[in-house]
Design a protein around this motif. Sequence first.
Motif, mmCIF file in Angstrom:
data_model
loop_
_atom_site.group_PDB
_atom_site.id
_atom_site.type_symbol
_atom_site.label_atom_id
_atom_site.label_comp_id
_atom_site.label_asym_id
_atom_site.label_seq_id
_atom_site.Cartn_x
_atom_site.Cartn_y
_atom_site.Cartn_z
ATOM 1 N N GLY A 1 -11.343 -39.071 -16.242
ATOM 2 C CA GLY A 1 -11.642 -37.764 -16.510
ATOM 3 C C GLY A 1 -12.605 -37.287 -15.240
ATOM 4 N N ALA A 2 -13.437 -37.920 -15.956
ATOM 5 C CA ALA A 2 -15.001 -38.351 -15.322
ATOM 6 C C ALA A 2 -15.373 -38.261 -13.367
ATOM 7 N N THR B 1 -11.127 -34.801 -11.746
ATOM 8 C CA THR B 1 -11.761 -34.223 -12.383
ATOM 9 C C THR B 1 -11.492 -32.567 -12.173
ATOM 10 N N ASN C 1 -12.420 -34.051 -21.111
ATOM 11 C CA ASN C 1 -12.164 -34.891 -19.656
ATOM 12 C C ASN C 1 -10.695 -35.190 -20.472
#
Length: 375
Positions: free
Chosen positions: A191-192, A196, A143
């Motif tokens: 990032g999660a 994405t 991520n």
Amino acid sequence: MYSEEQMSYFSSNLLDWYRTHKRDLPWRRSKNPYYIWISEVMLQQTRVDTVIPYFHRFVEQFPTVEALALAPEEDVLKAWEGLGYYSRARNLQSAVREVHERYGGVVPQEKAEISSLKGVGPYTSGAILSIAYNKPEPAVDGNVMRVLSRYFLIEEDIMKPATRVRMEKLAKQLIMEGTASEFNQALMELGAMVCTPRSPHCLTCPVMAHCSAREAGMEESLPIKKKAKPPRPELRAVALIEGTGEHEGKWLIRQRPQEGLLAKMWELPHVEWPSSEWPEDPVETMNSLRGLIAEQEQMTISPAAWFMDTEHVFSHIVWNMKVFRARLGDGGRLRDGGDWVPFHYRWVGSDELSQYAFPNVFIRIMKAWQERSHG
């Protein structure tokens, strides 16, 4: 290389966003380094939603370093059952035992010490040191590399060790004094939840204004990642062997060897098919299965009947599996009483399955058998 404005904007805006939008995850409610360690190991290659119930059950069963260190490995594998990548659980327990013996049960705060523990690589050590102890150490996972690749327009293969080292140095520079714990979690969260892998949510991104990839129209083409070699297909014939006589209503299961793939876990007997394709004639397949079982397992089984097809995916192998129902020959008794190298065998009933740790694929097979038997 990067402007001070771009870097400070990123860090401050990311932190502000995280403090408002962070998810309420169970491991974030504590600074206990042992709990954080467990969560980070579980989260490797596993989705957050999947991990949450496992985390709750695991820390309830093994609430302290001492509890996990002294637990039988079989209990740990059973608690891990369904998460996959079981070497993670073994390495975790091995490292926790070292913490118990060498550090009095206190997870080390020094990078050299924590990095020396089995299974603790740069990411895990950085996550524990920063999140639990607020030390300015980077925690760079997939991520994080995706976010940094896009925001700073890094067009280098993230699979290369040199690229990871570069990103670790960059991530460390971005940590403002006293914010390591929040910052690293914020970077992972971005990032999660926003940046994405596909269709990034750029319009809701707190650092969109200075994102170099978005300015260049490359937000969906980064990061650059060399494709991994696809897992090798392998055909497996699985014997769902039902007991007779005193073993009526039970299955024959076996325990895998002490070392290697899925070490010490339990499974249904199965053998590798000696070609890359199944025979067209199912009778030929079943007769060949009987021969292979007799040769490898040192037992005889009754004529088999096809039950189901399924698969089990590892990082390097895919087991394409045909499952056959059968009964053991010779009155349902094993030739030598049940123990020989390399496997250990047992007859088990439905009510006993919870005592053994199985890979997911065998749980699916046995559940399917139960459903059809009681349907």
